[in-house]
Design a protein around this motif. Structure first.
Motif, PDB file in Angstrom:
ATOM      1  N   THR A   1     102.246  93.758  63.268  1.00  0.00           N
ATOM      2  CA  THR A   1     100.986  93.903  64.007  1.00  0.00           C
ATOM      3  C   THR A   1     100.221  95.243  63.805  1.00  0.00           C
ATOM      4  O   THR A   1     101.143  96.387  63.851  1.00  0.00           O
ATOM      5  CB  THR A   1     101.241  93.641  65.464  1.00  0.00           C
ATOM      6  OG1 THR A   1     101.847  92.609  65.882  1.00  0.00           O
ATOM      7  CG2 THR A   1      99.947  93.719  66.479  1.00  0.00           C
TER       8      THR A   1
ATOM      9  N   CYS B   1      96.236  97.695  64.491  1.00  0.00           N
ATOM     10  CA  CYS B   1      95.170  97.616  65.297  1.00  0.00           C
ATOM     11  C   CYS B   1      94.213  98.917  64.994  1.00  0.00           C
ATOM     12  O   CYS B   1      94.741  99.644  64.513  1.00  0.00           O
ATOM     13  CB  CYS B   1      95.487  97.723  66.899  1.00  0.00           C
ATOM     14  SG  CYS B   1      96.114  99.493  67.432  1.00  0.00           S
TER      15      CYS B   1
ATOM     16  N   VAL C   1     100.379  93.836  74.261  1.00  0.00           N
ATOM     17  CA  VAL C   1      99.731  93.670  72.895  1.00  0.00           C
ATOM     18  C   VAL C   1     100.323  92.648  72.033  1.00  0.00           C
ATOM     19  O   VAL C   1      99.896  91.580  71.676  1.00  0.00           O
ATOM     20  CB  VAL C   1      99.381  94.852  72.259  1.00  0.00           C
ATOM     21  CG1 VAL C   1      98.683  94.458  70.958  1.00  0.00           C
ATOM     22  CG2 VAL C   1      98.070  95.716  72.935  1.00  0.00           C
TER      23      VAL C   1
ATOM     24  N   ALA D   1     100.374  89.263  73.681  1.00  0.00           N
ATOM     25  CA  ALA D   1      99.531  88.501  73.196  1.00  0.00           C
ATOM     26  C   ALA D   1      99.059  88.057  71.835  1.00  0.00           C
ATOM     27  O   ALA D   1      98.630  86.702  71.470  1.00  0.00           O
ATOM     28  CB  ALA D   1      97.996  89.442  73.613  1.00  0.00           C
ATOM     29  N   ARG D   2      99.700  88.679  71.015  1.00  0.00           N
ATOM     30  CA  ARG D   2      99.792  87.958  69.527  1.00  0.00           C
ATOM     31  C   ARG D   2     100.628  86.942  69.333  1.00  0.00           C
ATOM     32  O   ARG D   2     100.515  86.153  68.752  1.00  0.00           O
ATOM     33  CB  ARG D   2     100.312  89.385  68.667  1.00  0.00           C
ATOM     34  CG  ARG D   2      99.327  89.849  67.857  1.00  0.00           C
ATOM     35  CD  ARG D   2      99.228  89.639  66.420  1.00  0.00           C
ATOM     36  NE  ARG D   2     100.378  89.978  65.664  1.00  0.00           N
ATOM     37  CZ  ARG D   2     100.780  89.262  64.768  1.00  0.00           C
ATOM     38  NH1 ARG D   2     100.186  88.175  64.387  1.00  0.00           N
ATOM     39  NH2 ARG D   2     102.152  89.698  64.310  1.00  0.00           N
TER      40      ARG D   2
ATOM     41  N   ARG E   1     100.740  83.175  72.320  1.00  0.00           N
ATOM     42  CA  ARG E   1      99.592  82.414  72.367  1.00  0.00           C
ATOM     43  C   ARG E   1      99.548  80.757  72.353  1.00  0.00           C
ATOM     44  O   ARG E   1     100.650  80.246  72.026  1.00  0.00           O
ATOM     45  CB  ARG E   1      98.518  82.904  71.372  1.00  0.00           C
ATOM     46  CG  ARG E   1      98.191  84.301  71.409  1.00  0.00           C
ATOM     47  CD  ARG E   1      97.378  84.668  70.260  1.00  0.00           C
ATOM     48  NE  ARG E   1      96.108  84.083  70.787  1.00  0.00           N
ATOM     49  CZ  ARG E   1      94.829  84.502  69.908  1.00  0.00           C
ATOM     50  NH1 ARG E   1      94.790  85.127  68.681  1.00  0.00           N
ATOM     51  NH2 ARG E   1      93.704  83.986  70.063  1.00  0.00           N
TER      52      ARG E   1
ATOM     53  N   ASP F   1      94.373  84.889  64.137  1.00  0.00           N
ATOM     54  CA  ASP F   1      92.934  85.442  64.826  1.00  0.00           C
ATOM     55  C   ASP F   1      93.154  86.766  65.560  1.00  0.00           C
ATOM     56  O   ASP F   1      94.198  86.936  66.011  1.00  0.00           O
ATOM     57  CB  ASP F   1      92.735  84.481  66.162  1.00  0.00           C
ATOM     58  CG  ASP F   1      91.921  83.152  65.384  1.00  0.00           C
ATOM     59  OD1 ASP F   1      91.790  83.044  64.157  1.00  0.00           O
ATOM     60  OD2 ASP F   1      91.732  82.323  66.225  1.00  0.00           O
TER      61      ASP F   1
ATOM     62  N   ILE G   1      93.033  89.770  68.339  1.00  0.00           N
ATOM     63  CA  ILE G   1      93.246  89.815  69.676  1.00  0.00           C
ATOM     64  C   ILE G   1      92.316  91.133  70.113  1.00  0.00           C
ATOM     65  O   ILE G   1      92.544  92.193  69.628  1.00  0.00           O
ATOM     66  CB  ILE G   1      94.704  90.018  70.064  1.00  0.00           C
ATOM     67  CG1 ILE G   1      95.498  88.951  69.426  1.00  0.00           C
ATOM     68  CG2 ILE G   1      94.904  90.297  71.349  1.00  0.00           C
ATOM     69  CD1 ILE G   1      95.574  87.537  70.305  1.00  0.00           C
ATOM     70  N   THR G   2      91.724  91.058  71.133  1.00  0.00           N
ATOM     71  CA  THR G   2      91.049  91.996  71.862  1.00  0.00           C
ATOM     72  C   THR G   2      91.599  92.061  73.009  1.00  0.00           C
ATOM     73  O   THR G   2      91.862  91.258  74.258  1.00  0.00           O
ATOM     74  CB  THR G   2      89.607  91.496  72.039  1.00  0.00           C
ATOM     75  OG1 THR G   2      88.804  91.381  70.896  1.00  0.00           O
ATOM     76  CG2 THR G   2      88.561  92.752  72.646  1.00  0.00           C
ATOM     77  N   MET G   3      91.852  93.311  73.600  1.00  0.00           N
ATOM     78  CA  MET G   3      92.471  93.816  74.635  1.00  0.00           C
ATOM     79  C   MET G   3      91.433  94.933  75.484  1.00  0.00           C
ATOM     80  O   MET G   3      91.178  95.747  74.791  1.00  0.00           O
ATOM     81  CB  MET G   3      93.791  94.509  74.405  1.00  0.00           C
ATOM     82  CG  MET G   3      94.822  93.830  73.628  1.00  0.00           C
ATOM     83  SD  MET G   3      95.664  92.537  74.554  1.00  0.00           S
ATOM     84  CE  MET G   3      96.532  93.134  75.885  1.00  0.00           C
TER      85      MET G   3
ATOM     86  N   VAL H   1      91.382  95.948  69.280  1.00  0.00           N
ATOM     87  CA  VAL H   1      91.376  94.957  68.563  1.00  0.00           C
ATOM     88  C   VAL H   1      92.759  94.882  67.654  1.00  0.00           C
ATOM     89  O   VAL H   1      93.043  95.778  66.928  1.00  0.00           O
ATOM     90  CB  VAL H   1      90.311  94.648  67.222  1.00  0.00           C
ATOM     91  CG1 VAL H   1      90.325  93.319  66.541  1.00  0.00           C
ATOM     92  CG2 VAL H   1      89.033  94.629  68.341  1.00  0.00           C
TER      93      VAL H   1
ATOM     94  N   PHE I   1      95.687  92.558  65.184  1.00  0.00           N
ATOM     95  CA  PHE I   1      95.888  91.606  64.080  1.00  0.00           C
ATOM     96  C   PHE I   1      97.105  91.676  63.431  1.00  0.00           C
ATOM     97  O   PHE I   1      98.040  92.619  63.634  1.00  0.00           O
ATOM     98  CB  PHE I   1      94.701  91.701  63.228  1.00  0.00           C
ATOM     99  CG  PHE I   1      94.324  93.296  63.096  1.00  0.00           C
ATOM    100  CD1 PHE I   1      95.225  94.017  61.864  1.00  0.00           C
ATOM    101  CD2 PHE I   1      93.230  93.841  63.471  1.00  0.00           C
ATOM    102  CE1 PHE I   1      94.585  95.422  61.838  1.00  0.00           C
ATOM    103  CE2 PHE I   1      92.730  95.147  63.350  1.00  0.00           C
ATOM    104  CZ  PHE I   1      93.731  96.029  62.596  1.00  0.00           C
TER     105      PHE I   1
END
Length: 225
Positions: free
Chosen positions: A135, A137, A157, A160-161, A164, A172, A174-176, A186, A188
């Motif tokens: 991951t 960001c 974070v 959320a990744r 989901r 996609d 991920i906006t936190m 953001v 990814f």
């Protein structure tokens, strides 16, 4: 001196197909719509979210600053396509681009932090940030400062990744949110997974910053055997 920048404009052109070494598949490039990222200070940080609180935010931010504002983060994807044109169901994030100006990039240079000295690099070396959770960001240094040593946020974070709805592609962005800022970070997926990944600054013909682009080294350069 660092390795020269790949030709990202050609490498990441939407619809471009690249041969995948030692496999009977090709990699087809597509670009996702941008998602907003707040840069309240204009000091850009690219990092592995799990490392929040371990380093001084001032040392994490790139030396090149931009005007504070909200800018889109665009993910460059590649889909594996079989020899008969069928989608193999394997998609990766090849790059993450923070777009500062909607203008063509004329030149690329390695983004550096205050502790980086290009003269320290060997010919085959680059500066980059380490990843061990697959991951990455983009985030503003002021946001990192606000988070302090909040280890729970790093866990949020990653959760959320990875936690989901399985119907939503894991690639996609991920906006936190942090406090009142709904677009504070953001995150990814990083290419094939863990490693060390470099960020490049794309400049316009006039020398202005057009974008910051993190390359996850998914695509070989053209004609690279």
């Amino acid at each position: 001196m660092p390795v020269p920048a790949p030709d990202f404009v050609q490498l990441f052109a939407p619809g471009t197909s690249h041969d995948f070494p030692d496999a009977e598949v090709s990699l087809l490039v597509r670009v996702l719509p941008g998602v907003p990222l707040s840069l309240p200070s204009g000091r850009v940080v690219a990092m592995e979210p799990a490392y929040f609180g371990e380093d001084d935010p001032a040392e994490l931010a790139f030396t090149e600053q931009v005007r504070p504002g909200t800018y889109p983060v665009v993910l460059i994807m590649v889909d594996m396509i079989g020899p008969d044109g069928e989608d193999q169901g394997n998609t990766r994030v090849a790059g993450a681009r923070l777009e500062i100006r909607d203008e063509p990039v004329a030149t690329w240079e390695l983004a550096v932090t205050p502790g980086d000295d290009l003269d320290d690099l060997e010919d085959d070396e680059l500066f980059g940030y380490p990843v061990d959770s697959g991951t990455g960001c983009f985030v503003d240094a002021r946001t990192v400062e606000a988070l302090g040593e909040d280890e729970d946020f790093a866990e949020e974070v990653l959760s959320a990744r990875f936690d989901r709805d399985p119907r939503i592609p894991a690639t996609d962005p991920i906006t936190m949110s942090v406090g009142d800022d709904d677009h504070a970070l953001v995150a990814f997926s990083t290419g094939w997974g863990d490693g060390s990944y470099s960020t490049w600054i794309g400049r316009t013909a006039g020398g202005d910053v057009a974008c910051f682009l993190t390359d996850f080294e998914v695509l070989p350069e053209e004609d690279d055997e």
